[in-house]
Design a protein around this motif. Sequence first.
Motif, PDB file in Angstrom:
ATOM      1  N   VAL A  31      21.409  -1.173 -44.632  1.00  0.00           N
ATOM      2  CA  VAL A  31      21.440  -1.520 -43.257  1.00  0.00           C
ATOM      3  C   VAL A  31      22.714  -1.195 -43.328  1.00  0.00           C
ATOM      4  O   VAL A  31      23.754  -0.473 -42.105  1.00  0.00           O
ATOM      5  N   ILE A  32      24.130  -1.741 -44.156  1.00  0.00           N
ATOM      6  CA  ILE A  32      25.752  -1.876 -44.363  1.00  0.00           C
ATOM      7  C   ILE A  32      25.933  -0.364 -44.547  1.00  0.00           C
ATOM      8  O   ILE A  32      26.792  -0.111 -43.744  1.00  0.00           O
ATOM      9  N   LYS A  33      25.172   0.713 -45.017  1.00  0.00           N
ATOM     10  CA  LYS A  33      25.646   2.002 -45.010  1.00  0.00           C
ATOM     11  C   LYS A  33      25.759   2.413 -44.140  1.00  0.00           C
ATOM     12  O   LYS A  33      26.217   3.553 -43.421  1.00  0.00           O
ATOM     13  N   ASN A  34      24.467   2.195 -43.360  1.00  0.00           N
ATOM     14  CA  ASN A  34      24.822   2.898 -41.513  1.00  0.00           C
ATOM     15  C   ASN A  34      25.834   2.395 -40.785  1.00  0.00           C
ATOM     16  O   ASN A  34      25.994   3.475 -40.174  1.00  0.00           O
ATOM     17  N   GLU A  73      16.372 -16.666 -40.543  1.00  0.00           N
ATOM     18  CA  GLU A  73      16.214 -17.530 -39.148  1.00  0.00           C
ATOM     19  C   GLU A  73      15.870 -16.307 -37.956  1.00  0.00           C
ATOM     20  O   GLU A  73      17.139 -15.288 -38.097  1.00  0.00           O
ATOM     21  N   ARG A  74      15.137 -16.541 -37.653  1.00  0.00           N
ATOM     22  CA  ARG A  74      14.879 -15.957 -36.060  1.00  0.00           C
ATOM     23  C   ARG A  74      15.721 -15.596 -35.286  1.00  0.00           C
ATOM     24  O   ARG A  74      16.186 -13.938 -34.850  1.00  0.00           O
ATOM     25  N   THR A  75      16.644 -16.417 -34.819  1.00  0.00           N
ATOM     26  CA  THR A  75      18.270 -16.081 -34.029  1.00  0.00           C
ATOM     27  C   THR A  75      18.960 -15.102 -34.946  1.00  0.00           C
ATOM     28  O   THR A  75      19.490 -14.358 -33.806  1.00  0.00           O
ATOM     29  N   ILE A  80      21.274  -9.346 -34.254  1.00  0.00           N
ATOM     30  CA  ILE A  80      21.472  -7.626 -35.360  1.00  0.00           C
ATOM     31  C   ILE A  80      20.441  -6.797 -34.379  1.00  0.00           C
ATOM     32  O   ILE A  80      20.833  -6.047 -33.571  1.00  0.00           O
ATOM     33  N   SER A  81      19.150  -7.069 -33.940  1.00  0.00           N
ATOM     34  CA  SER A  81      18.716  -6.286 -33.125  1.00  0.00           C
ATOM     35  C   SER A  81      19.141  -6.274 -31.658  1.00  0.00           C
ATOM     36  O   SER A  81      19.162  -4.846 -31.305  1.00  0.00           O
ATOM     37  N   LEU A  82      19.980  -7.252 -31.587  1.00  0.00           N
ATOM     38  CA  LEU A  82      20.344  -6.983 -30.137  1.00  0.00           C
ATOM     39  C   LEU A  82      21.599  -5.901 -29.789  1.00  0.00           C
ATOM     40  O   LEU A  82      22.185  -5.570 -29.081  1.00  0.00           O
ATOM     41  N   ASN A  83      22.223  -6.524 -31.149  1.00  0.00           N
ATOM     42  CA  ASN A  83      23.601  -5.559 -30.812  1.00  0.00           C
ATOM     43  C   ASN A  83      23.182  -4.270 -31.051  1.00  0.00           C
ATOM     44  O   ASN A  83      24.126  -3.163 -30.935  1.00  0.00           O
ATOM     45  N   ILE A  84      22.161  -3.542 -32.260  1.00  0.00           N
ATOM     46  CA  ILE A  84      21.505  -2.543 -32.614  1.00  0.00           C
ATOM     47  C   ILE A  84      21.479  -1.977 -30.888  1.00  0.00           C
ATOM     48  O   ILE A  84      22.320  -0.084 -30.423  1.00  0.00           O
ATOM     49  N   SER A 104      30.634  -4.449 -35.315  1.00  0.00           N
ATOM     50  CA  SER A 104      31.624  -5.783 -35.990  1.00  0.00           C
ATOM     51  C   SER A 104      30.127  -6.279 -36.153  1.00  0.00           C
ATOM     52  O   SER A 104      30.552  -7.530 -37.114  1.00  0.00           O
ATOM     53  N   SER A 105      30.398  -6.679 -34.614  1.00  0.00           N
ATOM     54  CA  SER A 105      29.492  -8.203 -34.837  1.00  0.00           C
ATOM     55  C   SER A 105      28.116  -7.709 -35.570  1.00  0.00           C
ATOM     56  O   SER A 105      27.662  -8.851 -35.981  1.00  0.00           O
ATOM     57  N   ALA A 106      27.081  -7.208 -35.441  1.00  0.00           N
ATOM     58  CA  ALA A 106      26.148  -6.763 -36.561  1.00  0.00           C
ATOM     59  C   ALA A 106      26.856  -6.768 -37.561  1.00  0.00           C
ATOM     60  O   ALA A 106      25.626  -7.379 -38.391  1.00  0.00           O
ATOM     61  N   LYS A 107      27.555  -6.693 -38.390  1.00  0.00           N
ATOM     62  CA  LYS A 107      27.585  -6.178 -39.840  1.00  0.00           C
ATOM     63  C   LYS A 107      28.099  -7.702 -39.711  1.00  0.00           C
ATOM     64  O   LYS A 107      27.872  -8.217 -41.452  1.00  0.00           O
ATOM     65  N   GLU A 108      29.129  -8.359 -38.977  1.00  0.00           N
ATOM     66  CA  GLU A 108      28.770  -9.832 -39.326  1.00  0.00           C
ATOM     67  C   GLU A 108      27.580 -11.407 -40.075  1.00  0.00           C
ATOM     68  O   GLU A 108      27.568 -11.412 -40.267  1.00  0.00           O
ATOM     69  N   HIS A 109      26.867 -10.611 -38.664  1.00  0.00           N
ATOM     70  CA  HIS A 109      25.576 -11.065 -38.346  1.00  0.00           C
ATOM     71  C   HIS A 109      24.263 -11.017 -39.524  1.00  0.00           C
ATOM     72  O   HIS A 109      23.614 -11.473 -40.658  1.00  0.00           O
ATOM     73  N   TRP A 110      24.535  -9.770 -40.571  1.00  0.00           N
ATOM     74  CA  TRP A 110      24.232  -9.344 -41.223  1.00  0.00           C
ATOM     75  C   TRP A 110      24.332  -9.621 -42.706  1.00  0.00           C
ATOM     76  O   TRP A 110      24.149 -10.570 -43.876  1.00  0.00           O
ATOM     77  N   ASN A 111      25.896  -9.931 -43.197  1.00  0.00           N
ATOM     78  CA  ASN A 111      26.352 -10.877 -44.281  1.00  0.00           C
ATOM     79  C   ASN A 111      26.581 -12.539 -43.996  1.00  0.00           C
ATOM     80  O   ASN A 111      26.005 -13.218 -45.228  1.00  0.00           O
ATOM     81  N   ASP A 112      26.081 -12.941 -41.788  1.00  0.00           N
ATOM     82  CA  ASP A 112      25.555 -14.223 -42.842  1.00  0.00           C
ATOM     83  C   ASP A 112      23.954 -14.449 -42.726  1.00  0.00           C
ATOM     84  O   ASP A 112      23.095 -15.748 -43.217  1.00  0.00           O
ATOM     85  N   LEU A 113      23.394 -13.458 -42.742  1.00  0.00           N
ATOM     86  CA  LEU A 113      21.477 -12.613 -42.491  1.00  0.00           C
ATOM     87  C   LEU A 113      21.746 -14.128 -44.357  1.00  0.00           C
ATOM     88  O   LEU A 113      21.580 -13.641 -45.781  1.00  0.00           O
TER      89      LEU A 113
END
Length: 115
Positions: A31-34, A73-75, A80-84, A104-113
């Motif tokens: 994911v992060i590479k993409n 967490e489901r949220t 991330i799904s919403l960001n995509i 940027s938002s997706a990456k931030e959510h990924w890091n918090d996942l």
Amino acid sequence: MLIPILILIFFILIMLSGPFLKKPRGSYDDVIKNIDITTKAVLSENWKLAEQNTKKLDSAWEIVIKRIQFSTERTEINNISLNIARLKASIAAKDKSSALIELSSAKEHWNDLGK
């Protein structure tokens, strides 16, 4: 007495496995590479490449969701799904700033996942 303890240990391990389970198993679920490749494509306004990598990002994310759905967490998954989804629309509209915001938002959510 032993069975309930083993069940509790099993569930605790599942709940703590998020950071391990989100790691890529290959290039097909990285994911992060993409996200990074798509960001570079958007910055250079290569919309065709950005669209192709967004499809790869979406496919990779769908694979990762199946692994992490019980340990995160489901949220965060929904965010991330919403960001995509928004990213797809931004790239279709060739809106550079909106696409960069979603990436940027997706990456931030990924890091918090899994934290």
